[in-house]
Write a protein that holds these residues in place. Sequence first.
Motif, PDB file in Angstrom:
ATOM      1  N   TYR A 104      35.390  50.814  35.960  1.00 51.27           N
ATOM      2  CA  TYR A 104      34.390  49.989  36.645  1.00 51.27           C
ATOM      3  C   TYR A 104      34.119  48.698  35.870  1.00 51.27           C
ATOM      4  CZ  TYR A 104      30.051  48.869  39.160  1.00 51.27           C
ATOM      5  OH  TYR A 104      29.087  48.253  39.923  1.00 51.27           O
ATOM      6  N   VAL A 105      33.839  48.817  34.571  1.00 51.49           N
ATOM      7  CA  VAL A 105      33.462  47.617  33.802  1.00 51.49           C
ATOM      8  C   VAL A 105      34.644  46.671  33.618  1.00 51.49           C
ATOM      9  CG1 VAL A 105      31.550  48.772  32.631  1.00 51.49           C
ATOM     10  CG2 VAL A 105      33.796  48.738  31.548  1.00 51.49           C
ATOM     11  N   ILE A 106      35.844  47.227  33.463  1.00 48.92           N
ATOM     12  CA  ILE A 106      37.025  46.367  33.325  1.00 48.92           C
ATOM     13  C   ILE A 106      37.306  45.637  34.632  1.00 48.92           C
ATOM     14  CG2 ILE A 106      39.527  46.364  32.963  1.00 48.92           C
ATOM     15  CD1 ILE A 106      39.067  48.682  30.949  1.00 48.92           C
ATOM     16  N   SER A 107      37.184  46.343  35.745  1.00 44.33           N
ATOM     17  CA  SER A 107      37.393  45.704  37.049  1.00 44.33           C
ATOM     18  C   SER A 107      36.368  44.605  37.288  1.00 44.33           C
ATOM     19  CB  SER A 107      37.301  46.750  38.172  1.00 44.33           C
ATOM     20  OG  SER A 107      38.350  47.687  38.066  1.00 44.33           O
ATOM     21  N   TYR A 108      35.121  44.886  36.901  1.00 44.02           N
ATOM     22  CA  TYR A 108      34.066  43.882  37.101  1.00 44.02           C
ATOM     23  C   TYR A 108      34.352  42.633  36.262  1.00 44.02           C
ATOM     24  CZ  TYR A 108      29.484  41.738  37.596  1.00 44.02           C
ATOM     25  OH  TYR A 108      28.468  40.852  37.873  1.00 44.02           O
ATOM     26  N   ALA A 109      34.744  42.831  35.024  1.00 39.71           N
ATOM     27  CA  ALA A 109      35.004  41.688  34.138  1.00 39.71           C
ATOM     28  C   ALA A 109      36.202  40.871  34.612  1.00 39.71           C
ATOM     29  CB  ALA A 109      35.228  42.176  32.707  1.00 39.71           C
ATOM     30  N   THR A 110      37.262  41.527  35.025  1.00 35.68           N
ATOM     31  CA  THR A 110      38.443  40.789  35.475  1.00 35.68           C
ATOM     32  C   THR A 110      38.164  40.033  36.770  1.00 35.68           C
ATOM     33  OG1 THR A 110      39.272  42.814  36.535  1.00 35.68           O
ATOM     34  CG2 THR A 110      40.130  42.299  34.350  1.00 35.68           C
ATOM     35  N   ALA A 111      37.273  40.584  37.607  1.00 41.09           N
ATOM     36  CA  ALA A 111      36.944  39.913  38.870  1.00 41.09           C
ATOM     37  C   ALA A 111      36.000  38.731  38.661  1.00 41.09           C
ATOM     38  CB  ALA A 111      36.318  40.913  39.845  1.00 41.09           C
ATOM     39  N   ASN A 112      35.114  38.825  37.661  1.00 44.06           N
ATOM     40  CA  ASN A 112      34.081  37.810  37.488  1.00 44.06           C
ATOM     41  C   ASN A 112      34.314  36.871  36.312  1.00 44.06           C
ATOM     42  OD1 ASN A 112      31.626  38.494  39.447  1.00 44.06           O
ATOM     43  ND2 ASN A 112      32.510  40.426  38.759  1.00 44.06           N
ATOM     44  N   CYS A 113      35.281  37.177  35.469  1.00 43.04           N
ATOM     45  CA  CYS A 113      35.545  36.336  34.286  1.00 43.04           C
ATOM     46  C   CYS A 113      37.029  36.012  34.154  1.00 43.04           C
ATOM     47  CB  CYS A 113      35.059  37.038  33.022  1.00 43.04           C
ATOM     48  SG  CYS A 113      33.301  37.354  32.969  1.00 43.04           S
ATOM     49  N   ALA A 114      37.692  35.822  35.284  1.00 45.12           N
ATOM     50  CA  ALA A 114      39.137  35.567  35.233  1.00 45.12           C
ATOM     51  C   ALA A 114      39.456  34.333  34.396  1.00 45.12           C
ATOM     52  CB  ALA A 114      39.684  35.408  36.657  1.00 45.12           C
ATOM     53  N   GLU A 115      38.670  33.285  34.564  1.00 43.85           N
ATOM     54  CA  GLU A 115      38.901  32.036  33.838  1.00 43.85           C
ATOM     55  C   GLU A 115      38.750  32.245  32.330  1.00 43.85           C
ATOM     56  OE1 GLU A 115      37.399  27.758  34.992  1.00 43.85           O
ATOM     57  OE2 GLU A 115      35.830  28.765  33.844  1.00 43.85           O
ATOM     58  N   GLU A 116      37.682  32.955  31.951  1.00 43.23           N
ATOM     59  CA  GLU A 116      37.425  33.180  30.527  1.00 43.23           C
ATOM     60  C   GLU A 116      38.472  34.092  29.906  1.00 43.23           C
ATOM     61  OE1 GLU A 116      33.792  31.758  32.429  1.00 43.23           O
ATOM     62  OE2 GLU A 116      35.143  33.410  32.913  1.00 43.23           O
ATOM     63  N   ILE A 117      38.883  35.130  30.632  1.00 43.06           N
ATOM     64  CA  ILE A 117      39.891  36.055  30.099  1.00 43.06           C
ATOM     65  C   ILE A 117      41.229  35.345  29.945  1.00 43.06           C
ATOM     66  CG2 ILE A 117      41.226  38.145  30.622  1.00 43.06           C
ATOM     67  CD1 ILE A 117      38.653  39.278  31.894  1.00 43.06           C
ATOM     68  N   ALA A 118      41.585  34.489  30.899  1.00 41.46           N
ATOM     69  CA  ALA A 118      42.824  33.711  30.797  1.00 41.46           C
ATOM     70  C   ALA A 118      42.774  32.784  29.585  1.00 41.46           C
ATOM     71  CB  ALA A 118      43.049  32.905  32.071  1.00 41.46           C
ATOM     72  N   PHE A 119      41.626  32.155  29.364  1.00 39.38           N
ATOM     73  CA  PHE A 119      41.458  31.266  28.205  1.00 39.38           C
ATOM     74  C   PHE A 119      41.675  32.036  26.901  1.00 39.38           C
ATOM     75  CE2 PHE A 119      38.834  29.630  24.785  1.00 39.38           C
ATOM     76  CZ  PHE A 119      39.122  28.273  24.781  1.00 39.38           C
ATOM     77  N   LEU A 120      41.049  33.209  26.788  1.00 41.12           N
ATOM     78  CA  LEU A 120      41.165  34.000  25.564  1.00 41.12           C
ATOM     79  C   LEU A 120      42.582  34.549  25.386  1.00 41.12           C
ATOM     80  CD1 LEU A 120      37.762  35.901  25.758  1.00 41.12           C
ATOM     81  CD2 LEU A 120      38.368  34.056  24.164  1.00 41.12           C
ATOM     82  N   THR A 121      43.226  34.891  26.494  1.00 42.17           N
ATOM     83  CA  THR A 121      44.616  35.363  26.427  1.00 42.17           C
ATOM     84  C   THR A 121      45.526  34.268  25.890  1.00 42.17           C
ATOM     85  OG1 THR A 121      44.247  36.850  28.301  1.00 42.17           O
ATOM     86  CG2 THR A 121      46.531  36.316  27.762  1.00 42.17           C
ATOM     87  N   ASN A 122      45.350  33.051  26.397  1.00 39.59           N
ATOM     88  CA  ASN A 122      46.159  31.916  25.928  1.00 39.59           C
ATOM     89  C   ASN A 122      45.861  31.600  24.465  1.00 39.59           C
ATOM     90  OD1 ASN A 122      47.355  31.608  28.430  1.00 39.59           O
ATOM     91  ND2 ASN A 122      45.843  30.138  29.148  1.00 39.59           N
ATOM     92  N   ARG A 123      44.600  31.712  24.092  1.00 40.79           N
ATOM     93  CA  ARG A 123      44.235  31.426  22.702  1.00 40.79           C
ATOM     94  C   ARG A 123      44.910  32.416  21.764  1.00 40.79           C
ATOM     95  NH1 ARG A 123      41.115  31.820  18.242  1.00 40.79           N
ATOM     96  NH2 ARG A 123      39.846  30.028  17.652  1.00 40.79           N
TER      97      ARG A 123
END
Length: 295
Positions: free
Chosen positions: A265-284
Amino acid sequence: MEHTRIKELLATEDFGRDVIVKGWVRTFRNNQFIAINDGSTLNNIQAVVDFENTDDALLKRITTGAALSVKGKLIASQGKGQRVEIKVEELQILGDSDPERFPLQPKKHSLEFLREIAHLRFRTGTFNAVFKVRNALAFAVHKFFNEKDFVYIHTPIITGSDAEGAGEMFKVTTLDYEKLPRTEDGAIDYKEDFFGKATNLTVSGQLEGELAAMALGNIYTFGPTFRAENSNTTRHLAEFWMIEPEMAFYELEDNMDLAEELLKYVISYATANCAEEIAFLTNRLAEEEKSKPAN
């Protein structure tokens, strides 16, 4: 007029209206183009200044880190790199930033460097992204348990319990270490302390959680816990937030199902609502990995 958050303006199609933006300068190019960020998004909005009709003294105060209030017309951008921009009509400096002393520049900074400027590191994209993701995860935890009719319990942070010896504890005391009261056998006399006995920062809310579950059925705690082990690894923290659900009449398989459902649940929520931030951190992270030796 109230000011509008940059995240909202970057997503709008409603051009030609007057808007006010308040934020901090990321860059100022060619005495004309201001990149402003207000923390609502990782992305900046560009404000275009008519430098020929703007006081030079004011332009010199537009430096990285300065706080601005900009009023102008929101238009479709004429240049590349952004979809919308603000044609500035009024500009006010809310807070100056000395360019000789302001340590954050428009480039990537190491985490070691950011650790030394804790009062400013939230202005970086890295900390913006980290805390937006953490915010989403924390909200999702509460949302998950609320939807399952669990009761949220605040457990003591200062306690005399060691929670089954869960870890080394930080002691809490009001005693003067220069003049510690002693018993006849030389031990510290905690009867003279604030609580009349030895206390410490909590390592777990388990005890109080179990008591609540024996009356309310399904409860959870979610709060700060502390460990005093002096272990400097990526898996040891002196302070962290822990989720501890306690459920009456649950079997082992029920516990396993709940844990799995919560994580999904929490992982799905974060990926749905923080896609931009997660992509930024992945690239970093990918950029950091490139700079390390191949072996």
